[in-house]
Scaffold this motif. Structure first.
Motif, PDB file in Angstrom:
ATOM      1  N   VAL A   1     136.822 -10.080 -36.679  1.00  0.00           N
ATOM      2  CA  VAL A   1     135.699 -10.990 -36.922  1.00  0.00           C
ATOM      3  C   VAL A   1     135.453 -11.259 -38.409  1.00  0.00           C
ATOM      4  O   VAL A   1     135.331 -12.413 -38.820  1.00  0.00           O
ATOM      5  N   PHE A   2     135.362 -10.234 -39.258  1.00  0.00           N
ATOM      6  CA  PHE A   2     134.936 -10.418 -40.650  1.00  0.00           C
ATOM      7  C   PHE A   2     135.805 -11.421 -41.399  1.00  0.00           C
ATOM      8  O   PHE A   2     137.001 -11.533 -41.162  1.00  0.00           O
ATOM      9  N   GLY A   3     135.194 -12.136 -42.378  1.00  0.00           N
ATOM     10  CA  GLY A   3     135.927 -13.142 -43.131  1.00  0.00           C
ATOM     11  C   GLY A   3     137.027 -12.560 -43.997  1.00  0.00           C
ATOM     12  O   GLY A   3     138.174 -13.007 -43.957  1.00  0.00           O
ATOM     13  N   ASN A   4     136.686 -11.558 -44.834  1.00  0.00           N
ATOM     14  CA  ASN A   4     137.668 -10.835 -45.636  1.00  0.00           C
ATOM     15  C   ASN A   4     137.633  -9.386 -45.173  1.00  0.00           C
ATOM     16  O   ASN A   4     136.833  -8.581 -45.658  1.00  0.00           O
ATOM     17  N   ALA A   5     138.496  -9.054 -44.233  1.00  0.00           N
ATOM     18  CA  ALA A   5     138.306  -7.830 -43.452  1.00  0.00           C
ATOM     19  C   ALA A   5     138.379  -6.567 -44.301  1.00  0.00           C
ATOM     20  O   ALA A   5     137.459  -5.748 -44.290  1.00  0.00           O
ATOM     21  N   LEU A   6     139.478  -6.363 -45.019  1.00  0.00           N
ATOM     22  CA  LEU A   6     139.633  -5.181 -45.860  1.00  0.00           C
ATOM     23  C   LEU A   6     139.681  -5.644 -47.304  1.00  0.00           C
ATOM     24  O   LEU A   6     140.643  -6.281 -47.735  1.00  0.00           O
ATOM     25  N   SER A   7     138.627  -5.322 -48.060  1.00  0.00           N
ATOM     26  CA  SER A   7     138.464  -5.843 -49.415  1.00  0.00           C
ATOM     27  C   SER A   7     138.446  -4.692 -50.409  1.00  0.00           C
ATOM     28  O   SER A   7     137.472  -3.931 -50.464  1.00  0.00           O
ATOM     29  N   MET A   8     139.524  -4.562 -51.202  1.00  0.00           N
ATOM     30  CA  MET A   8     139.572  -3.473 -52.176  1.00  0.00           C
ATOM     31  C   MET A   8     140.745  -3.643 -53.125  1.00  0.00           C
ATOM     32  O   MET A   8     141.755  -4.256 -52.782  1.00  0.00           O
TER      33      MET A   8
ATOM     34  N   PRO B   1     124.444 -12.249 -42.377  1.00  0.00           N
ATOM     35  CA  PRO B   1     123.531 -12.774 -43.396  1.00  0.00           C
ATOM     36  C   PRO B   1     124.093 -13.927 -44.214  1.00  0.00           C
ATOM     37  O   PRO B   1     123.339 -14.613 -44.900  1.00  0.00           O
ATOM     38  N   ASP B   2     125.410 -14.153 -44.170  1.00  0.00           N
ATOM     39  CA  ASP B   2     126.019 -15.226 -44.946  1.00  0.00           C
ATOM     40  C   ASP B   2     126.069 -16.494 -44.101  1.00  0.00           C
ATOM     41  O   ASP B   2     127.121 -16.899 -43.600  1.00  0.00           O
ATOM     42  N   ASN B   3     124.900 -17.098 -43.916  1.00  0.00           N
ATOM     43  CA  ASN B   3     124.768 -18.293 -43.074  1.00  0.00           C
ATOM     44  C   ASN B   3     125.322 -18.042 -41.672  1.00  0.00           C
ATOM     45  O   ASN B   3     125.970 -18.884 -41.066  1.00  0.00           O
ATOM     46  N   GLY B   4     125.055 -16.840 -41.167  1.00  0.00           N
ATOM     47  CA  GLY B   4     125.545 -16.449 -39.847  1.00  0.00           C
ATOM     48  C   GLY B   4     126.863 -15.728 -39.869  1.00  0.00           C
ATOM     49  O   GLY B   4     127.291 -15.179 -38.856  1.00  0.00           O
ATOM     50  N   GLY B   5     127.528 -15.695 -41.034  1.00  0.00           N
ATOM     51  CA  GLY B   5     128.820 -15.046 -41.145  1.00  0.00           C
ATOM     52  C   GLY B   5     128.712 -13.620 -41.648  1.00  0.00           C
ATOM     53  O   GLY B   5     127.677 -13.182 -42.157  1.00  0.00           O
ATOM     54  N   VAL B   6     129.792 -12.877 -41.494  1.00  0.00           N
ATOM     55  CA  VAL B   6     129.892 -11.494 -41.965  1.00  0.00           C
ATOM     56  C   VAL B   6     131.165 -11.377 -42.805  1.00  0.00           C
ATOM     57  O   VAL B   6     132.212 -11.874 -42.422  1.00  0.00           O
TER      58      VAL B   6
END
Length: 318
Positions: free
Chosen positions: A165-172, A139-144
């Motif tokens: 694949v994800f831009g910021n894979a583990l976010s916490m 949803p983020d301009n084609g990004g995840v």
């Protein structure tokens, strides 16, 4: 975005406009001063380079049992104590419950996240699973954006997972991240038209509880001209970084492989980590580590080294 990351992004664009290298930056011509010269390593070696054996990879992470397909879409989990095991999920999980366990499963997402824990809930565990996404379908301009997102103040455990694949894979800001293989992050321009900053692990500061990052492989192959930020980014975006353990990990890539929390960081221990040179000769494009507060209360830097055994001594934060 912090001022430091804005400055690095601008420098990266200027540097990369002047060269003809691929997305991982100029081969052997990184522009920042180097503490020691290293030869670039292969991005996808069939076997681990010397000094990098024994870290998590595709063989030691992900599901251990056969999976059953489930086309869930964005599934809201609302029952405390839910266990999801053996699912091959086309979709994502939005957790509004306590003590949820996801184990021996695969998630393929086109949402903002693979798994998201909502504020006010606790006890999420994600073990022995694969979490990935479909490039160009997010949803983020084609990004995840996030493989696992912790929106609350409780700890999340992620262990023995294969994440890509994800831009910021583990976010916490708080949690236990151990024995994971984070790799092959994918660059994309976000809804604002900018290259999304990419990090294998990211913490924005202001954490309420301890964050433990132990024995993971954290790789960010994205070029700095396409948004690479760090393999492990401890950023003071929403408050000071504190109470964080970074122990026994393999890190590579990003503008710097490790952002150390900045001048206000306290209670940060960084020990026994290996900084790989597979993408850049000093692990990150500009170097192995930046923003390390050597004088911060409880901060410890010990036995961190390049994969050839060369010790790493960080420059002062600021």
């Amino acid at each position: 975005m912090t001022g430091l990351r804005r400055l690095l992004a601008g420098l990266a664009l200027l540097l990369c406009a002047a060269c003809s290298s691929g997305p991982s930056g100029p081969s052997g011509t990184d522009s920042a001063p180097h503490a020691r010269s290293h030869s670039p390593g292969a991005s996808h070696a069939a076997t681990a380079p010397p000094g990098e054996a024994g870290f998590p990879d595709a063989r030691t992470t992900g599901p251990r049992i056969p999976l059953t397909p489930h086309s869930t879409g964005n599934l809201s989990v609302t029952t405390d104590g839910t266990v999801i095991q053996g699912w091959d999920i086309t979709g994502s999980l939005d957790v509004y419950a306590d003590d949820v366990t996801i184990v021996d499963s695969r998630i393929r997402s086109t949402n903002w996240w693979g798994v998201n824990l909502r504020p006010g809930h606790r006890g999420l565990r994600i073990l022995h699973s694969t979490i990935t996404a479909v490039p160009g379908k997010g949803p983020d301009n084609g990004g995840v954006d996030y493989a696992v997102s912790n929106m609350g103040t409780s700890s999340v455990e992620v262990g023995w997972c294969d994440i890509s694949v994800f831009g910021n894979a583990l976010s916490m800001g708080q949690g236990q991240l151990h024995d994971n293989y984070v790799h092959d992050l994918v660059a994309f321009r976000n809804n604002g038209g900018e290259w999304q900053h990419t990090d294998a692990v990211i913490s924005g500061g202001g954490n309420k509880h301890e964050l433990i990052i132990r024995h993971n492989t954290l790789l960010n192959p994205v070029g700095v001209d396409r948004g690479a930020s760090a393999a492990l980014g401890l950023f003071a975006d929403t408050g000071h970084v504190s109470d964080t353990v970074v122990d026994g990990n393999l890190l590579a890539g990003g503008a710097y492989a490790l952002y150390g929390g900045g001048p206000g960081a306290t209670g940060i221990t960084v020990t026994d980590n290996v900084f790989s040179t597979r993408y850049h000769r000093n692990s990150g494009f500009y170097g192995a580590v930046t923003a390390w507060n050597a004088g911060g209360s409880g901060n410890v830097w010990r036995n961190n080294r390049f994969s050839d055994g060369t010790p790493i001594s960080p420059a002062p934060a600021g």
